[in-house]
Design an enzyme around this catalytic site. Structure first.
Site, short mmCIF file in Angstrom:
data_model
loop_
_atom_site.label_atom_id
_atom_site.label_comp_id
_atom_site.label_asym_id
_atom_site.label_seq_id
_atom_site.Cartn_x
_atom_site.Cartn_y
_atom_site.Cartn_z
N GLY A 71 -4.10 -4.21 -1.71
CA GLY A 71 -4.71 -5.69 -1.89
C GLY A 71 -5.82 -6.28 -2.68
O GLY A 71 -6.33 -6.32 -3.75
N THR A 72 -6.83 -4.76 -2.72
CA THR A 72 -8.29 -5.08 -2.81
C THR A 72 -8.97 -4.93 -4.68
O THR A 72 -8.84 -5.39 -5.29
CB THR A 72 -9.08 -3.69 -2.28
OG1 THR A 72 -9.71 -4.45 -0.95
CG2 THR A 72 -10.18 -3.82 -2.87
N ASN A 151 -7.13 -14.31 7.41
CA ASN A 151 -7.15 -12.33 7.61
C ASN A 151 -7.74 -13.07 8.80
O ASN A 151 -7.54 -12.04 9.81
CB ASN A 151 -7.66 -11.53 6.58
CG ASN A 151 -8.83 -11.23 6.40
OD1 ASN A 151 -8.94 -13.25 5.78
ND2 ASN A 151 -9.72 -10.95 6.50
N GLN A 179 -2.11 -10.95 3.67
CA GLN A 179 -1.41 -11.60 5.30
C GLN A 179 -0.71 -12.13 5.17
O GLN A 179 0.42 -12.07 6.69
CB GLN A 179 -3.06 -12.43 5.76
CG GLN A 179 -4.44 -11.35 6.08
CD GLN A 179 -4.10 -10.34 7.29
OE1 GLN A 179 -3.42 -10.51 8.26
NE2 GLN A 179 -4.32 -9.39 7.14
N SER A 199 -0.22 -6.35 0.29
CA SER A 199 -0.93 -4.81 0.26
C SER A 199 0.40 -4.19 1.44
O SER A 199 0.85 -5.00 2.84
CB SER A 199 -2.07 -4.59 0.82
OG SER A 199 -2.25 -3.33 1.15
N HIS A 201 0.65 -2.26 3.92
CA HIS A 201 0.69 -1.88 5.67
C HIS A 201 0.22 -2.73 6.54
O HIS A 201 -0.05 -2.67 7.52
CB HIS A 201 -0.79 -0.79 4.85
CG HIS A 201 -2.44 -2.09 5.06
ND1 HIS A 201 -3.21 -1.94 6.24
CD2 HIS A 201 -2.98 -1.77 3.89
CE1 HIS A 201 -4.38 -2.39 5.48
NE2 HIS A 201 -3.96 -2.70 3.96
N THR A 237 -1.06 7.83 -12.55
CA THR A 237 0.42 8.23 -11.77
C THR A 237 0.44 7.40 -11.04
O THR A 237 -0.29 7.13 -9.90
CB THR A 237 0.12 10.26 -11.48
OG1 THR A 237 -0.46 10.40 -13.04
CG2 THR A 237 1.42 10.64 -10.91
N CYS A 324 -12.45 -4.43 7.06
CA CYS A 324 -13.64 -4.49 6.34
C CYS A 324 -14.60 -4.69 6.55
O CYS A 324 -15.76 -4.41 5.90
CB CYS A 324 -13.07 -5.08 5.23
SG CYS A 324 -11.13 -5.02 4.22
#
Length: 391
Positions: A71-72, A151, A179, A199, A201, A237, A324
């Site tokens: 996401g970042t 979040n 989120q 994201s 995760h 890659t 974070c």
């Protein structure tokens, strides 16, 4: 009982079925997706299947899906790429005061490059007013970036309304939906966004892989240079195993969402109702316009870190805000933005649920946490002084 994990807003466990899909791409099918031999072509086929899975979940075209490291990176690319590719038109960007730091720190960096940023305020529930968005637009505005859901406090933003405003004024609109994916329905056509970040995760996929949706026709400078991957827009890659995991996870996360979220919301409401019955505990965020798994409360006269440490000793993992910024001693910028004073903002606790959360876990937390709060308050001079004053 095993340790209880209630920090799913920070990260979720990889679902076993997702891991199973990923494993061959670490071993038998480990080719580079840019290679033209059969091993490389097998990797490319898996990557494109994941792209189709993401596109189906977001209701977009596969060619509008770009894989990132999370996401970042997606947020950085959306903001920096738009800023520099549209600089001839203007230099003004609109965002909110409660965005994730991936947005806010990028905006701070852009200010140093000569861009003008408007940080919109929010109300006491952490809600952005679409009228404020419209009022902030000027001739030099090139981008609006408002998160889909917060979040920390879980408030769901009126992004469809904001999308309509952006389209009416011919301004590009990006939403950080990190989120929100898997927690609420996200349809990029209904929202009308030009870009969207996610994201893996956060919805039982692997860490280190995400997506930036870029609507076809949107001009966006590249963030990474060095190769022709992702249709020459994002060099490096590809993380094939991670991308396969993201595709599998987003497909699972968006299936039977209504039924799944009804169960999680019921557990959330049980936690909120019980915790807010404790004196001097307040809910942060909107009561109903809220992510299904988000509980965020402020406990007066208690430090959030002390709560977390005591919960950890009792076998419960929670947080006091964004993962974070967990090393920071400063109070949450989100809680300050909704009007909490520093001393109350410092006593915040976020418990976040997921598909794996159970009734037994919620019952255990509710049998343990009130005693921890009482114990910590008994050692607090502020609480003792307050209670004496009440007498």
């Amino acid at each position: 009982m095993d340790r209880i994990y209630m920090d799913n807003a920070a990260t979720t466990a990889v679902h076993p079925a997702v891991l199973e899909k990923m494993l061959p791409y670490f071993t038998a099918c480990y080719g580079n997706a840019s290679s033209i031999h059969s091993t490389g072509r097998d990797a490319r086929k898996a990557l494109e299947e994941a792209r189709r899975q993401v596109a189906a979940a977001l209701n977009c075209k596969p060619q509008e899906v770009y894989f990132t490291s999370g996401g970042t990176e997606a947020d950085n690319w959306a903001l920096k790429g738009t800023a520099f590719s549209h600089r001839a038109k203007g230099n003004h960007i609109i965002t909110s005061a409660i965005e994730h730091h991936a947005i806010l720190h990028t905006c701070e960096w852009l200010e140093k490059q000569g861009f003008e940023i408007t940080y919109l305020p929010v109300d006491e529930y952490g809600m952005v007013n679409p009228a404020d968005v419209e009022a902030a637009i000027k001739d030099s505005t090139i981008l609006i970036s408002i998160m889909a859901a917060n979040n920390e406090i879980g408030t769901i933003q009126p992004i469809a309304e904001i999308g309509q405003i952006a389209r009416a004024h011919k301004v590009l609109f990006h939403t950080d939906a990190v989120q929100a994916i898997g927690a609420i329905p996200i349809d990029v056509q209904a929202i009308g966004c030009d870009m969207l970040s996610l994201s893996a995760h956060k919805f039982h996929g692997p860490k280190g892989v995400g997506v930036l949706f870029v609507r076809q026709g949107v001009r966006l400078d590249n963030l990474l240079h060095g190769g022709a991957q992702e249709r020459a827009r994002r060099a490096t890659t590809e993380n094939v195993a991670g991308i396969v995991g993201l595709g599998a996870a987003i497909e699972m996360a968006t299936a039977n969402m209504q039924e799944k979220n009804a169960r999680i919301s019921a557990l959330r409401d049980q936690l909120i109702d019980a915790l807010t019955q404790i004196p001097y505990v307040r809910l942060n965020g909107h009561r109903t316009q809220r992510l299904p798994g988000n509980v965020n409360v402020s406990v007066r006269f208690v430090e959030g870190e002390a709560l977390l440490l005591r919960l950890d000793l009792a076998g419960v993992a929670g947080s006091s805000g964004s993962a974070c910024t967990s090393g920071s001693l400063d109070p949450s910028h989100v809680l300050l933005a909704i009007g909490l004073p520093h001393e109350i903002a410092h006593g915040s606790l976020r418990l976040s649920l997921s598909d794996t959360s159970t009734q037994e876990e919620v019952d255990y937390v509710l049998s343990t946490l009130p005693g921890i709060i009482d114990d910590l308050r008994s050692m607090s001079p502020l609480y003792n002084d307050f209670m004496e004053a009440q007498k």
